[in-house]
Design a protein around this motif. Structure first.
Motif, mmCIF file in Angstrom:
data_model
loop_
_atom_site.group_PDB
_atom_site.id
_atom_site.type_symbol
_atom_site.label_atom_id
_atom_site.label_comp_id
_atom_site.label_asym_id
_atom_site.label_seq_id
_atom_site.Cartn_x
_atom_site.Cartn_y
_atom_site.Cartn_z
ATOM 1 N N LEU A 81 45.830 18.422 90.922
ATOM 2 C CA LEU A 81 46.636 17.809 91.971
ATOM 3 C C LEU A 81 45.985 16.500 92.390
ATOM 4 O O LEU A 81 44.755 16.374 92.366
ATOM 5 N N TYR A 82 46.805 15.523 92.787
ATOM 6 C CA TYR A 82 46.262 14.288 93.334
ATOM 7 C C TYR A 82 45.676 14.573 94.710
ATOM 8 O O TYR A 82 46.270 15.321 95.502
ATOM 9 N N PRO A 83 44.531 13.983 95.029
ATOM 10 C CA PRO A 83 43.939 14.209 96.360
ATOM 11 C C PRO A 83 44.872 13.822 97.500
ATOM 12 O O PRO A 83 44.777 14.366 98.597
ATOM 13 N N THR A 84 45.786 12.899 97.217
ATOM 14 C CA THR A 84 46.702 12.422 98.266
ATOM 15 C C THR A 84 47.966 13.261 98.392
ATOM 16 O O THR A 84 48.787 12.988 99.277
ATOM 17 N N ASN A 85 48.153 14.267 97.534
ATOM 18 C CA ASN A 85 49.354 15.101 97.640
ATOM 19 C C ASN A 85 49.446 15.738 99.018
ATOM 20 O O ASN A 85 48.510 16.434 99.446
ATOM 21 N N PRO A 86 50.556 15.552 99.755
ATOM 22 C CA PRO A 86 50.721 16.204 101.060
ATOM 23 C C PRO A 86 51.075 17.675 100.898
ATOM 24 O O PRO A 86 51.287 18.165 99.779
ATOM 25 N N ALA A 87 51.180 18.365 102.012
ATOM 26 C CA ALA A 87 51.405 19.809 101.992
ATOM 27 C C ALA A 87 52.676 20.192 101.233
ATOM 28 O O ALA A 87 52.684 21.170 100.479
ATOM 29 N N ALA A 88 53.756 19.434 101.426
ATOM 30 C CA ALA A 88 55.013 19.779 100.759
ATOM 31 C C ALA A 88 54.875 19.711 99.244
ATOM 32 O O ALA A 88 55.430 20.557 98.529
ATOM 33 N N GLU A 89 54.142 18.724 98.746
ATOM 34 C CA GLU A 89 53.938 18.608 97.297
ATOM 35 C C GLU A 89 52.964 19.670 96.784
ATOM 36 O O GLU A 89 53.127 20.171 95.668
ATOM 37 N N VAL A 90 51.976 20.003 97.600
ATOM 38 C CA VAL A 90 51.068 21.096 97.235
ATOM 39 C C VAL A 90 51.862 22.391 97.092
ATOM 40 O O VAL A 90 51.660 23.159 96.135
ATOM 41 N N GLU A 91 52.776 22.616 98.018
ATOM 42 C CA GLU A 91 53.616 23.816 97.962
ATOM 43 C C GLU A 91 54.414 23.849 96.669
ATOM 44 O O GLU A 91 54.461 24.875 95.976
ATOM 45 N N TYR A 92 55.026 22.731 96.319
ATOM 46 C CA TYR A 92 55.835 22.692 95.106
ATOM 47 C C TYR A 92 54.979 22.919 93.864
ATOM 48 O O TYR A 92 55.335 23.722 92.984
ATOM 49 N N LEU A 93 53.857 22.225 93.760
ATOM 50 C CA LEU A 93 53.029 22.294 92.557
ATOM 51 C C LEU A 93 52.415 23.678 92.370
ATOM 52 O O LEU A 93 52.361 24.193 91.251
ATOM 53 N N LEU A 94 51.943 24.276 93.455
ATOM 54 C CA LEU A 94 51.349 25.613 93.342
ATOM 55 C C LEU A 94 52.412 26.682 93.105
ATOM 56 O O LEU A 94 52.168 27.660 92.386
ATOM 57 N N THR A 95 53.594 26.489 93.681
ATOM 58 C CA THR A 95 54.678 27.446 93.460
ATOM 59 C C THR A 95 55.222 27.334 92.041
ATOM 60 O O THR A 95 55.434 28.345 91.360
ATOM 61 N N ASP A 96 55.447 26.091 91.595
ATOM 62 C CA ASP A 96 56.008 25.887 90.264
ATOM 63 C C ASP A 96 55.047 26.370 89.174
ATOM 64 O O ASP A 96 55.470 27.012 88.207
ATOM 65 N N SER A 97 53.763 26.081 89.344
ATOM 66 C CA SER A 97 52.780 26.500 88.336
ATOM 67 C C SER A 97 52.419 27.974 88.454
ATOM 68 O O SER A 97 51.979 28.585 87.480
ATOM 69 N N GLY A 98 52.583 28.544 89.649
ATOM 70 C CA GLY A 98 52.207 29.938 89.862
ATOM 71 C C GLY A 98 50.706 30.141 89.870
ATOM 72 O O GLY A 98 50.203 31.195 89.457
ATOM 73 N N ALA A 99 49.962 29.133 90.343
ATOM 74 C CA ALA A 99 48.502 29.215 90.353
ATOM 75 C C ALA A 99 48.014 30.392 91.189
ATOM 76 O O ALA A 99 48.480 30.606 92.306
ATOM 77 N N ILE A 151 44.418 30.999 91.413
ATOM 78 C CA ILE A 151 43.139 30.538 91.951
ATOM 79 C C ILE A 151 43.276 29.048 92.250
ATOM 80 O O ILE A 151 43.817 28.299 91.441
ATOM 81 N N HIS A 152 42.769 28.644 93.410
ATOM 82 C CA HIS A 152 42.928 27.244 93.823
ATOM 83 C C HIS A 152 41.617 26.714 94.367
ATOM 84 O O HIS A 152 40.951 27.379 95.169
ATOM 85 N N LEU A 153 41.215 25.524 93.900
ATOM 86 C CA LEU A 153 40.054 24.849 94.475
ATOM 87 C C LEU A 153 40.533 23.804 95.466
ATOM 88 O O LEU A 153 41.200 22.836 95.088
ATOM 89 N N ALA A 154 40.204 24.002 96.735
ATOM 90 C CA ALA A 154 40.472 23.020 97.782
ATOM 91 C C ALA A 154 39.135 22.379 98.131
ATOM 92 O O ALA A 154 38.220 23.062 98.601
ATOM 93 N N GLU A 155 39.017 21.094 97.878
ATOM 94 C CA GLU A 155 37.726 20.427 98.017
ATOM 95 C C GLU A 155 37.111 20.602 99.398
ATOM 96 O O GLU A 155 35.933 20.926 99.527
ATOM 97 N N ASP A 156 37.902 20.395 100.446
ATOM 98 C CA ASP A 156 37.369 20.404 101.810
ATOM 99 C C ASP A 156 38.423 20.927 102.771
ATOM 100 O O ASP A 156 39.494 21.404 102.360
ATOM 101 N N GLN A 157 38.130 20.830 104.072
ATOM 102 C CA GLN A 157 39.050 21.362 105.074
ATOM 103 C C GLN A 157 40.410 20.673 105.018
ATOM 104 O O GLN A 157 41.448 21.302 105.197
ATOM 105 N N GLU A 158 40.394 19.356 104.773
ATOM 106 C CA GLU A 158 41.660 18.617 104.713
ATOM 107 C C GLU A 158 42.592 19.196 103.652
ATOM 108 O O GLU A 158 43.791 19.395 103.907
ATOM 109 N N GLN A 159 42.055 19.485 102.484
ATOM 110 C CA GLN A 159 42.890 20.033 101.418
ATOM 111 C C GLN A 159 43.244 21.491 101.694
ATOM 112 O O GLN A 159 44.339 21.945 101.349
#
Length: 462
Positions: free
Chosen positions: A102-120, A122-130
């Motif tokens: 994922l791009y570091p700049t992806n907002p929450a709505a895009e994170v939702e789409y990408l994780l839902t579409d891929s069915g991930a 396990i997820h690595l979130a770099e820091d609290q912001e992510q």
């Protein structure tokens, strides 16, 4: 009958296909003490050897096995460029999982789409912001069962949430699994095939929702053979262990993955992580990379910085600077008209300008040792290419896209057509559609298709 050892990318000593992870493992054996990566920590560049890298990849791979990752499962990464990104990527490939960047700049709505579409799962979130972005849409992420975080601060609010695990604890989990099940990762690697999907690279979504392009081990190997190792692309020796790379563009983009992770795995150069996109020019001066890829906005930013600093100098240095840039303009024009090669006049002018101006400029911008520089992803201003050519920094424009593993066209030394993306790589099929003007390629680097989108996949092939 073709035996496994005779397959392209396979070796008699390995039963699995030569994936990026397998290549890193082999480097840890052949050159264990050589430097694989560097990261700046508290102002000091810290080195990671090939043996240290592979040990950490093994721990992370066992950690994924401990968390139940099966072949074909998706592991997503939402982070700036850092060693953990590459390590988790390689670990995922080692256990035959699929990395989703994922791009570091992806907002929450895009994170939702990408994780839902891929069915991930396990997820690595770099820091609290992510992590905040994930938690904002957690109700719809039904497949997500574990969130690894690379930074320790800011996670106290989720300390009772079993889904969260700190990176160090994740590696510790892997070491426990490694003691209990030695050889489990190697066994999974031995089952790797050329058709294994190793990453989903999501398109920008300019013509609709982003689509996950499936790139396989076979795509990776063809990219290595054709783009990275192609004869004549770089003057002198091919990319090797003595070369230095600087990684700073998002690793979820196919271009950065190729120029950093895949090149490092295949050819053995040292990968150096920029502190941030804002510090690229400072880190360039510190590392002085020998191989450097940038998008046009980076080249233009470096070019503008040269002009700003030159005009802010003392009157005497300003005179020298203006004379030097005038000389660079002349040299660049001569070379642009001669396929990037020197004319007699430009060679004499460069011999005069190098000790007086160009050597110091190359040092200041961090490209004094650069023996191959490339630009891609968009068009670049011709005057920028001209000035860099005049200063002795040859930039080769190239073209590719996610769907063909970035293997399409490239300029070559002696045939550097300024203002074009060059010629097709040797041995590939390439044509321009007479009706649409679309560039179409045919070769083993062409992707497997779009993740869970058979109709869009069918449309992509002609």
């Amino acid at each position: 009958m073709t035996t496994l050892a005779e397959r392209p990318g396979a070796r008699a000593a390995d039963v699995g296909f030569q994936s990026p992870a397998a290549m890193v493992r082999d480097r840890s054996v052949s050159t264990p003490d050589a430097v694989a990566m560097r990261e700046k920590d508290y102002g000091i560049w810290q080195e990671i050897t090939w043996s240290e890298l592979w040990e950490t990849v093994l721990d992370a791979a066992h950690g994924l096995l401990a968390l139940g990752i099966e072949p074909g499962d998706r592991v997503s990464i939402h982070s700036e460029d850092r060693p953990e990104w590459v390590i988790l990527d390689l670990a995922t490939v080692a256990v035959r999982g699929i990395t989703v960047g994922l791009y570091p700049t992806n907002p929450a709505a895009e994170v939702e789409y990408l994780l839902t579409d891929s069915g991930a799962g396990i997820h690595l979130a770099e820091d609290q912001e992510q992590a905040d972005k994930v938690m904002e849409v957690q109700e719809s992420l039904t497949n997500l069962r574990k969130i690894i975080h690379a930074e320790p601060r800011g996670f106290r609010q989720w300390r009772d949430d079993d889904r969260f695990i700190f990176w160090d604890d994740f590696l510790a989990l892997g070491r426990e699994h490694r003691e209990e099940s030695p050889g489990a990762v190697e066994a999974r690697m031995a089952e790797a095939t050329e058709d294994d999907v190793i990453t989903l690279v999501y398109t920008s979504g300019t013509t609709g929702p982003p689509k996950g392009a499936m790139l396989t081990n076979a795509n990776f190997k063809f990219c290595v053979d054709t783009l990275i190792e192609v004869e004549g692309r770089i003057e002198g020796d091919p990319v090797g262990p003595d070369d230095l790379l600087l990684t700073y563009l998002p690793l979820c983009h196919v271009a950065e993955r190729i120029f950093s992770t895949w090149t490092m795995a295949a050819q053995g150069p040292s990968l150096n992580f920029a502190e941030s996109i804002e510090t690229v020019q400072q880190n360039l001066r510190e590392i002085q990379p020998t191989i450097f890829f940038a998008v046009p906005r980076i080249w233009e930013k470096i070019h503008a910085g040269i002009a700003i600093k030159g005009n802010d100098a003392t009157w005497f240095k300003k005179i020298w600077f203006k004379l030097g840039m005038a000389l660079a303009g002349y040299i660049g024009e001569q070379r642009m008209e001669n396929d990037g090669e020197h004319t007699v006049g430009s060679r004499i002018a460069y011999a005069v300008g190098y000790p007086l101006v160009f050597r110091a400029l190359q040092e200041r911008i961090g490209l004094r040792r650069c023996r191959y520089a490339a630009s891609g992803a968009a068009a670049i201003a011709p005057e920028v290419l001209r000035d860099f050519l005049g200063m002795g920094i040859d930039i080769y424009e190239l073209y590719g896209m996610t769907e063909n593993s970035a293997v399409a066209t490239c300029n070559f030394p002696g045939r550097n057509k300024i203002g074009t993306v060059g010629e097709p790589y040797p041995g590939i099929g390439l044509r321009i559609d007479e009706e649409t003007g679309e560039i179409q390629t045919k070769h083993p680097g062409v992707f497997k298709g779009y993740w869970r989108k058979p109709e869009k996949t069918a449309e992509a092939f002609t």
